[in-house]
Write a protein that holds these residues in place. Structure first.
Motif, PDB file in Angstrom:
ATOM      1  N   ASP A  76       0.828  -1.194   0.000  1.00  0.00           N
ATOM      2  CA  ASP A  76       0.000   0.000   0.000  1.00  0.00           C
ATOM      3  C   ASP A  76       0.874   1.261   0.000  1.00  0.00           C
ATOM      4  O   ASP A  76       1.817   1.381   0.783  1.00  0.00           O
ATOM      5  N   GLN A  77       0.573   2.210  -0.887  1.00  0.00           N
ATOM      6  CA  GLN A  77       1.409   3.408  -1.019  1.00  0.00           C
ATOM      7  C   GLN A  77       1.415   4.268   0.233  1.00  0.00           C
ATOM      8  O   GLN A  77       2.431   4.878   0.569  1.00  0.00           O
ATOM      9  N   LEU A  78       0.278   4.317   0.941  1.00  0.00           N
ATOM     10  CA  LEU A  78       0.234   5.104   2.167  1.00  0.00           C
ATOM     11  C   LEU A  78       1.177   4.522   3.212  1.00  0.00           C
ATOM     12  O   LEU A  78       1.899   5.264   3.895  1.00  0.00           O
ATOM     13  N   THR A  79       1.204   3.194   3.322  1.00  0.00           N
ATOM     14  CA  THR A  79       2.128   2.538   4.261  1.00  0.00           C
ATOM     15  C   THR A  79       3.571   2.877   3.917  1.00  0.00           C
ATOM     16  O   THR A  79       4.388   3.173   4.785  1.00  0.00           O
ATOM     17  N   MET A  80       3.899   2.859   2.630  1.00  0.00           N
ATOM     18  CA  MET A  80       5.260   3.187   2.211  1.00  0.00           C
ATOM     19  C   MET A  80       5.605   4.644   2.541  1.00  0.00           C
ATOM     20  O   MET A  80       6.714   4.932   2.994  1.00  0.00           O
ATOM     21  N   ARG A  81       4.666   5.535   2.343  1.00  0.00           N
ATOM     22  CA  ARG A  81       4.920   6.942   2.657  1.00  0.00           C
ATOM     23  C   ARG A  81       5.160   7.148   4.151  1.00  0.00           C
ATOM     24  O   ARG A  81       6.024   7.922   4.565  1.00  0.00           O
ATOM     25  N   LEU A  82       4.387   6.433   4.967  1.00  0.00           N
ATOM     26  CA  LEU A  82       4.506   6.588   6.419  1.00  0.00           C
ATOM     27  C   LEU A  82       5.881   6.147   6.932  1.00  0.00           C
ATOM     28  O   LEU A  82       6.405   6.704   7.897  1.00  0.00           O
ATOM     29  N   PHE A  83       6.460   5.131   6.286  1.00  0.00           N
ATOM     30  CA  PHE A  83       7.738   4.582   6.769  1.00  0.00           C
ATOM     31  C   PHE A  83       8.921   4.936   5.866  1.00  0.00           C
ATOM     32  O   PHE A  83      10.030   4.459   6.099  1.00  0.00           O
ATOM     33  N   GLN A  84       8.705   5.756   4.875  1.00  0.00           N
ATOM     34  CA  GLN A  84       9.736   6.056   3.878  1.00  0.00           C
ATOM     35  C   GLN A  84      11.049   6.543   4.492  1.00  0.00           C
ATOM     36  O   GLN A  84      12.137   6.174   4.056  1.00  0.00           O
ATOM     37  N   HIS A  85      10.962   7.364   5.529  1.00  0.00           N
ATOM     38  CA  HIS A  85      12.173   7.959   6.123  1.00  0.00           C
ATOM     39  C   HIS A  85      12.515   7.347   7.479  1.00  0.00           C
ATOM     40  O   HIS A  85      13.319   7.919   8.225  1.00  0.00           O
ATOM     41  N   SER A  86      11.929   6.199   7.772  1.00  0.00           N
ATOM     42  CA  SER A  86      12.162   5.573   9.083  1.00  0.00           C
ATOM     43  C   SER A  86      13.527   4.884   9.145  1.00  0.00           C
ATOM     44  O   SER A  86      14.121   4.537   8.126  1.00  0.00           O
ATOM     45  N   LEU A  87      14.001   4.695  10.373  1.00  0.00           N
ATOM     46  CA  LEU A  87      15.229   3.946  10.672  1.00  0.00           C
ATOM     47  C   LEU A  87      16.450   4.480   9.909  1.00  0.00           C
ATOM     48  O   LEU A  87      17.306   3.715   9.448  1.00  0.00           O
ATOM     49  N   LYS A  88      16.542   5.813   9.800  1.00  0.00           N
ATOM     50  CA  LYS A  88      17.704   6.419   9.133  1.00  0.00           C
ATOM     51  C   LYS A  88      18.726   6.975  10.124  1.00  0.00           C
ATOM     52  O   LYS A  88      19.748   7.518   9.719  1.00  0.00           O
ATOM     53  N   ASN A  89      18.429   6.839  11.413  1.00  0.00           N
ATOM     54  CA  ASN A  89      19.356   7.363  12.430  1.00  0.00           C
ATOM     55  C   ASN A  89      19.804   6.265  13.395  1.00  0.00           C
ATOM     56  O   ASN A  89      19.950   6.494  14.594  1.00  0.00           O
ATOM     57  N   LEU A  90      20.017   5.083  12.858  1.00  0.00           N
ATOM     58  CA  LEU A  90      20.451   3.952  13.685  1.00  0.00           C
ATOM     59  C   LEU A  90      21.927   4.095  14.055  1.00  0.00           C
ATOM     60  O   LEU A  90      22.745   4.544  13.251  1.00  0.00           O
ATOM     61  N   LYS A  91      22.245   3.687  15.289  1.00  0.00           N
ATOM     62  CA  LYS A  91      23.642   3.706  15.752  1.00  0.00           C
ATOM     63  C   LYS A  91      23.959   2.393  16.452  1.00  0.00           C
ATOM     64  O   LYS A  91      23.090   1.790  17.092  1.00  0.00           O
ATOM     65  N   ASP A  92      25.211   1.957  16.301  1.00  0.00           N
ATOM     66  CA  ASP A  92      25.614   0.714  16.973  1.00  0.00           C
ATOM     67  C   ASP A  92      25.980   0.999  18.430  1.00  0.00           C
ATOM     68  O   ASP A  92      25.816   2.132  18.924  1.00  0.00           O
ATOM     69  N   GLN A  93      26.489  -0.026  19.133  1.00  0.00           N
ATOM     70  CA  GLN A  93      26.805   0.111  20.564  1.00  0.00           C
ATOM     71  C   GLN A  93      27.873   1.162  20.827  1.00  0.00           C
ATOM     72  O   GLN A  93      27.963   1.708  21.943  1.00  0.00           O
ATOM     73  N   ASN A  94      28.696   1.487  19.810  1.00  0.00           N
ATOM     74  CA  ASN A  94      29.753   2.487  19.976  1.00  0.00           C
ATOM     75  C   ASN A  94      29.323   3.882  19.533  1.00  0.00           C
ATOM     76  O   ASN A  94      30.141   4.808  19.484  1.00  0.00           O
ATOM     77  N   GLY A  95      28.045   4.025  19.198  1.00  0.00           N
ATOM     78  CA  GLY A  95      27.536   5.323  18.775  1.00  0.00           C
ATOM     79  C   GLY A  95      27.802   5.640  17.319  1.00  0.00           C
ATOM     80  O   GLY A  95      27.539   6.758  16.865  1.00  0.00           O
ATOM     81  N   LYS A  96      28.321   4.666  16.566  1.00  0.00           N
ATOM     82  CA  LYS A  96      28.602   4.878  15.150  1.00  0.00           C
ATOM     83  C   LYS A  96      27.325   4.674  14.339  1.00  0.00           C
ATOM     84  O   LYS A  96      26.597   3.705  14.535  1.00  0.00           O
ATOM     85  N   LYS A  97      27.062   5.585  13.401  1.00  0.00           N
ATOM     86  CA  LYS A  97      25.854   5.489  12.578  1.00  0.00           C
ATOM     87  C   LYS A  97      25.948   4.298  11.631  1.00  0.00           C
ATOM     88  O   LYS A  97      26.983   4.040  11.020  1.00  0.00           O
ATOM     89  N   VAL A  98      24.844   3.569  11.526  1.00  0.00           N
ATOM     90  CA  VAL A  98      24.769   2.429  10.613  1.00  0.00           C
ATOM     91  C   VAL A  98      23.511   2.593   9.753  1.00  0.00           C
ATOM     92  O   VAL A  98      22.548   3.252  10.150  1.00  0.00           O
ATOM     93  N   ASN A  99      23.525   1.972   8.587  1.00  0.00           N
ATOM     94  CA  ASN A  99      22.402   2.071   7.659  1.00  0.00           C
ATOM     95  C   ASN A  99      21.733   0.718   7.456  1.00  0.00           C
ATOM     96  O   ASN A  99      22.396  -0.330   7.490  1.00  0.00           O
ATOM     97  N   LEU A 100      20.451   0.753   7.233  1.00  0.00           N
ATOM     98  CA  LEU A 100      19.740  -0.479   6.895  1.00  0.00           C
ATOM     99  C   LEU A 100      20.302  -1.038   5.585  1.00  0.00           C
ATOM    100  O   LEU A 100      20.457  -0.289   4.623  1.00  0.00           O
ATOM    101  N   PRO A 101      20.630  -2.321   5.533  1.00  0.00           N
ATOM    102  CA  PRO A 101      21.170  -2.893   4.299  1.00  0.00           C
ATOM    103  C   PRO A 101      20.177  -2.855   3.145  1.00  0.00           C
ATOM    104  O   PRO A 101      20.581  -2.731   1.986  1.00  0.00           O
ATOM    105  N   THR A 102      18.877  -2.980   3.457  1.00  0.00           N
ATOM    106  CA  THR A 102      17.877  -3.064   2.399  1.00  0.00           C
ATOM    107  C   THR A 102      16.810  -1.990   2.539  1.00  0.00           C
ATOM    108  O   THR A 102      16.101  -1.946   3.550  1.00  0.00           O
ATOM    109  N   ARG A 103      16.705  -1.136   1.530  1.00  0.00           N
ATOM    110  CA  ARG A 103      15.627  -0.142   1.454  1.00  0.00           C
ATOM    111  C   ARG A 103      15.006  -0.298   0.066  1.00  0.00           C
ATOM    112  O   ARG A 103      15.681  -0.126  -0.943  1.00  0.00           O
ATOM    113  N   PHE A 104      13.732  -0.631   0.002  1.00  0.00           N
ATOM    114  CA  PHE A 104      13.112  -0.923  -1.303  1.00  0.00           C
ATOM    115  C   PHE A 104      12.024   0.079  -1.674  1.00  0.00           C
ATOM    116  O   PHE A 104      11.289  -0.116  -2.625  1.00  0.00           O
ATOM    117  N   PHE A 105      11.906   1.190  -0.937  1.00  0.00           N
ATOM    118  CA  PHE A 105      11.045   2.292  -1.366  1.00  0.00           C
ATOM    119  C   PHE A 105      11.510   3.576  -0.702  1.00  0.00           C
ATOM    120  O   PHE A 105      12.311   3.553   0.212  1.00  0.00           O
TER     121      PHE A 105
END
Length: 230
Positions: free
Chosen positions: A201-230
């Motif tokens: 559903d396009q609305l679902t994709m819009r709601l989560f489009q920019h989610s999980l872009k500020n992830l950090k590991d245990q050392n505070g280093k920024k990490v990125n989701l390996p898979t983004r498909f929209f």
């Protein structure tokens, strides 16, 4: 006479060998959809000529046809595990809630709406499944409402869940409240077909489009989701 039988047997063996060779060629040859249709038509015409009855060609039913299931984004989930992003309670919640995701929207819906048999309607009326409330979800996963609410609010802060506010008012536990819909992030798990394209559903994709872009590991280093498909 013996020579005659030998010749007949030899012809039969040659015919069988030729038939096997043709079948082998058929297996290894690539056919266009038009060629396949023509072959099917020829076979059906031959069957009708032999039996005097009309036949049709049907595919063997897929054992998974019509059986609802979810797909977990393995590499994304692996990253969340490696950075210790989710608590055990949150992981348990996500595992238990999977059967109740609505197809193509990832909305958590009530159990009875998820698994009820669809009735054929003359007017082809569309029936919208009931979005599950926190109380509904608590009952579905076998937890108290307080525990469930705490886990869901935590997952909301972590951008795994969203609960956008709807329009109007509904009655819940004797109170008039604004309707809310809980949706699971499709970057973690998805209840929708993903062959060649994302049929979500396009609305679902819009709601989560920019989610999980500020992830950090245990050392505070920024990490990125390996898979983004929209």
């Amino acid at each position: 006479m013996e020579n005659s039988n030998t010749i007949v047997n030899l012809k039969q063996k040659l015919a069988e060998a030729e038939k096997k060779a043709r079948l082998k060629d058929l297996k290894h040859k690539s056919y266009s959809s038009e060629e396949v249709s023509e072959i099917q038509k020829s076979l059906l015409d031959l069957m009708q000529e032999i039996t005097g009855e009309k036949h049709f060609i049907a595919r063997e039913k897929d054992v998974f046809a019509g059986e609802p299931f979810n797909q977990v984004m393995h590499r994304n989930l692996d990253l969340l595990v490696r950075i210790d992003y989710l608590t055990q309670a949150e992981e348990s919640f996500l595992f238990r809630i999977q059967p109740y995701l609505e197809f193509k929207s990832n909305v958590i819906i009530c159990r009875e709406d998820k698994f009820k048999k669809k009735k054929k309607s003359i007017e082809n009326e569309f029936v919208l499944g009931k979005s599950a409330t926190v109380s509904d979800i608590a009952e579905m996963i076998g937890k108290s409402r307080r525990q469930t609410s705490e886990i869901m609010n935590s997952l909301k802060k972590k951008e795994i869940l969203l609960n956008p506010e709807g329009a109007g008012r509904i009655s819940e536990n004797g109170r008039s409240v604004t309707p809310r819909t809980w949706i699971v992030n499709p970057y973690i798990m998805i209840c929708a077909p993903r062959k060649n394209e994302v049929k979500l559903d396009q609305l679902t994709m819009r709601l989560f489009q920019h989610s999980l872009k500020n992830l950090k590991d245990q050392n505070g280093k920024k990490v990125n989701l390996p898979t983004r498909f929209f």
